[in-house]
Design an enzyme around this catalytic site. Structure first.
Site, mmCIF file in Angstrom:
data_model
loop_
_atom_site.group_PDB
_atom_site.id
_atom_site.type_symbol
_atom_site.label_atom_id
_atom_site.label_comp_id
_atom_site.label_asym_id
_atom_site.label_seq_id
_atom_site.Cartn_x
_atom_site.Cartn_y
_atom_site.Cartn_z
ATOM 1 N N GLY A 70 0.808 -1.214 0.000
ATOM 2 C CA GLY A 70 0.000 0.000 0.000
ATOM 3 C C GLY A 70 0.844 1.267 0.000
ATOM 4 C CB SER A 71 3.867 2.280 1.888
ATOM 5 O OG SER A 71 3.322 2.019 3.160
ATOM 6 C CG ASN A 151 -5.214 3.804 8.721
ATOM 7 O OD1 ASN A 151 -5.557 4.825 8.125
ATOM 8 N ND2 ASN A 151 -4.142 3.766 9.477
ATOM 9 C CD GLN A 179 -7.367 -0.620 7.137
ATOM 10 O OE1 GLN A 179 -8.196 -1.439 7.526
ATOM 11 N NE2 GLN A 179 -6.088 -0.709 7.485
ATOM 12 C CB SER A 199 -1.832 -3.286 1.048
ATOM 13 O OG SER A 199 -0.846 -4.042 1.710
ATOM 14 C CG HIS A 201 -0.171 -6.631 4.904
ATOM 15 N ND1 HIS A 201 -0.277 -6.221 6.216
ATOM 16 C CD2 HIS A 201 0.269 -5.555 4.219
ATOM 17 C CE1 HIS A 201 0.094 -4.950 6.299
ATOM 18 N NE2 HIS A 201 0.430 -4.523 5.107
ATOM 19 C CB THR A 237 12.555 -10.438 -10.488
ATOM 20 O OG1 THR A 237 13.755 -10.242 -11.239
ATOM 21 C CG2 THR A 237 11.932 -11.783 -10.840
ATOM 22 C CB CYS A 324 2.705 3.932 10.961
ATOM 23 S SG CYS A 324 1.910 2.916 9.730
HETATM 24 C C1 LIG Z 1 -1.764 -0.540 5.914
HETATM 25 C C2 LIG Z 1 -2.118 0.699 5.180
HETATM 26 C C3 LIG Z 1 -1.245 1.267 4.232
HETATM 27 C C4 LIG Z 1 0.130 0.721 3.993
HETATM 28 O O1 LIG Z 1 0.126 -0.527 3.348
HETATM 29 P P1 LIG Z 1 1.436 -1.426 3.379
HETATM 30 O O2 LIG Z 1 1.132 -2.550 2.454
HETATM 31 O O3 LIG Z 1 1.628 -1.872 4.784
HETATM 32 O O4 LIG Z 1 2.564 -0.574 2.882
HETATM 33 C C5 LIG Z 1 -1.658 2.385 3.546
HETATM 34 N N1 LIG Z 1 -2.876 2.916 3.757
HETATM 35 C C6 LIG Z 1 -3.738 2.400 4.630
HETATM 36 C C7 LIG Z 1 -5.084 3.021 4.812
HETATM 37 C C8 LIG Z 1 -3.400 1.281 5.386
HETATM 38 O O5 LIG Z 1 -4.268 0.784 6.276
#
Ligand SMILES: *Cc1c(COP(=O)(O)O)cnc(C)c1O
Length: 396
Positions: A70-71, A151, A179, A199, A201, A237, A324
């Site tokens: 996500g970042s 989040n 989210q 993202s 995870h 890759t 974070c």
């Molecule tokens: C977790 C999160 C991110 C970051 O995602 P990562 O895959 O951990 O880099 C960005 N935005 C929101 C709203 C999130 O909850």
């Protein structure tokens, strides 16, 4: 007993996702850029995953690239829109005060390069309106970036309405949907979204992989120089096992969306009702416009870190807000933005649920939080001053 209530920070991988990854760590391990058949088998998997993810978002496969999460997706989306704007002399960006740091810090960096950033204020419920966005757009605005769902406090924004305003005004619209994906219905075309970050995870997929949707015609700026992977938009890759795990996890989450949302909403509302019984407590975020699995409270006279540690002793994994910022002593920027003063923002608790949580776990958690809050107040000098009337309660 272990009760995991920190699914907004990360989720447990689903069996489906793990099973989808295994063949690509074991048998099919070629590099998709290789011309031999081992490479081509990997390349076919990549094409397959891209198509499946695109279908779930309502876009075309070539509009999807695979960043590390996500970042990275947020960084690339925002920088790309800024570069496109810059070429037309447009250097103004509209966003909100409650975005994830991946968005806010990228905007800070652009500000240092001469961009002007308008961060919309949010009211106490954390809800941004399309009217606010409309009023903030100027002739030199190149991008509006508003997160789909927050989040920390779970507020779900009127994305389709904001998308419509942006399209009408000819401004690119990015949404951090990290989210929301796997929890809420998303259709990038119907919602007029130009750029979207997700993202894996956060929906029971693997860590370190995400997807970026960029509508045809939105030119992505390379953040990683190197090979020509991802049509030259993201060197390196491709992480095939993770990409396959993400596609499987996303399909699983999206195909159970309605049932999962109904189950989570019932658990969430049970938890909210239970915790609301604690005196001098307040629910953060909108009670209705919120993620099905998000609960966030502030308790007066409490220090959030102590609350988390004592809950951990009772087998409950919770959070004070963003993963974070936990570990730092700064109160959450989101809670400050919705008007919580420092002392109150410090006493926050976020509980984020998954489909695996049970009613028994929720009831145990309600009891545990009540007990720990009462204990912490019993040893707090601030609480003594509040009760004796020396200080005034901020939360009635
Ligand atoms: C977790 C999160 C991110 C970051 O995602 P990562 O895959 O951990 O880099 C960005 N935005 C929101 C709203 C999130 O909850």
């Amino acid at each position: 007993m272990g009760i995991y209530l920190d699914n907004a920070a990360t989720t447990k991988m689903s069996r489906t996702a793990i099973n989808a990854m295994l063949p690509y760590m074991d048998g099919i391990y070629g590099n998709p850029s290789s011309l031999h058949s081992a490479g081509q088998a990997a390349n076919e998997a990549l094409t397959d995953a891209r198509g499946r993810i695109a279908k779930l978002l309502g876009c075309e496969a070539r509009e999807i690239t695979f960043p590390s999460g996500g970042s990275e997706a947020d960084n690339q989306a925002i920088v790309s829109a800024a570069r496109m704007g810059e070429r037309k002399g447009k250097r103004h960006i509209v966003s909100t005060a409650i975005e994830h740091h991946a968005v806010l810090h990228t905007l800070n960096a652009l500000q240092k390069q001469g961009f002007e950033i308008t961060l919309l204020d949010v009211p106490e419920n954390g809800y941004v309106t399309s009217e606010q966005v409309r009023d903030a757009i100027r002739p030199d605005t190149c991008l509006v970036t508003v997160m789909y769902a927050n989040n920390e406090i779970g507020t779900v924004q009127p994305i389709a309405e904001i998308g419509a305003v942006c399209r009408e005004r000819g401004v690119l619209f990015h949404t951090d949907a990290v989210q929301a994906v796997g929890h809420l219905v998303i259709d990038v075309k119907a919602q007029n979204i130009d750029l979207l970050s997700l993202s894996a995870h956060k929906f029971h997929g693997p860590k370190g992989i995400g997807a970026l949707y960029a509508r045809k015609g939105v030119l992505l700026t390379n953040l990683i120089e190197g090979g020509a992977q991802e049509r030259g938009k993201r060197a390196g890759t491709e992480n095939i096992p993770a990409i396959m795990g993400m596609a499987a996890a996303m399909e699983e989450a999206c195909s159970n969306l309605g049932a999962n949302a109904a189950k989570l909403t019932a658990l969430r509302d049970r938890l909210i009702a239970g915790l609301s019984e604690i005196p001098h407590s307040i629910l953060n975020g909108d009670p209705l416009q919120r993620l099905p699995g998000n609960v966030n409270f502030c308790f007066e006279g409490i220090e959030g870190e102590s609350l988390l540690l004592l809950l951990d002793d009772k087998g409950i994994a919770a959070s004070s807000g963003s993963a974070c910022t936990s570990g730092s002593l700064d109160p959450s920027h989101v809670l400050l933005a919705i008007g919580r003063v420092h002392d109150i923002a410090h006493g926050s608790l976020r509980l984020s649920l998954s489909e695996e949580n049970t009613e028994e776990e929720i009831d145990y958690t309600i009891g545990a939080v009540k007990e720990v809050v009462a204990y912490l107040r019993s040893i707090s000098p601030i609480w003594r001053d509040l009760v004796s009337g020396k200080k005034e309660f901020l939360i009635k």
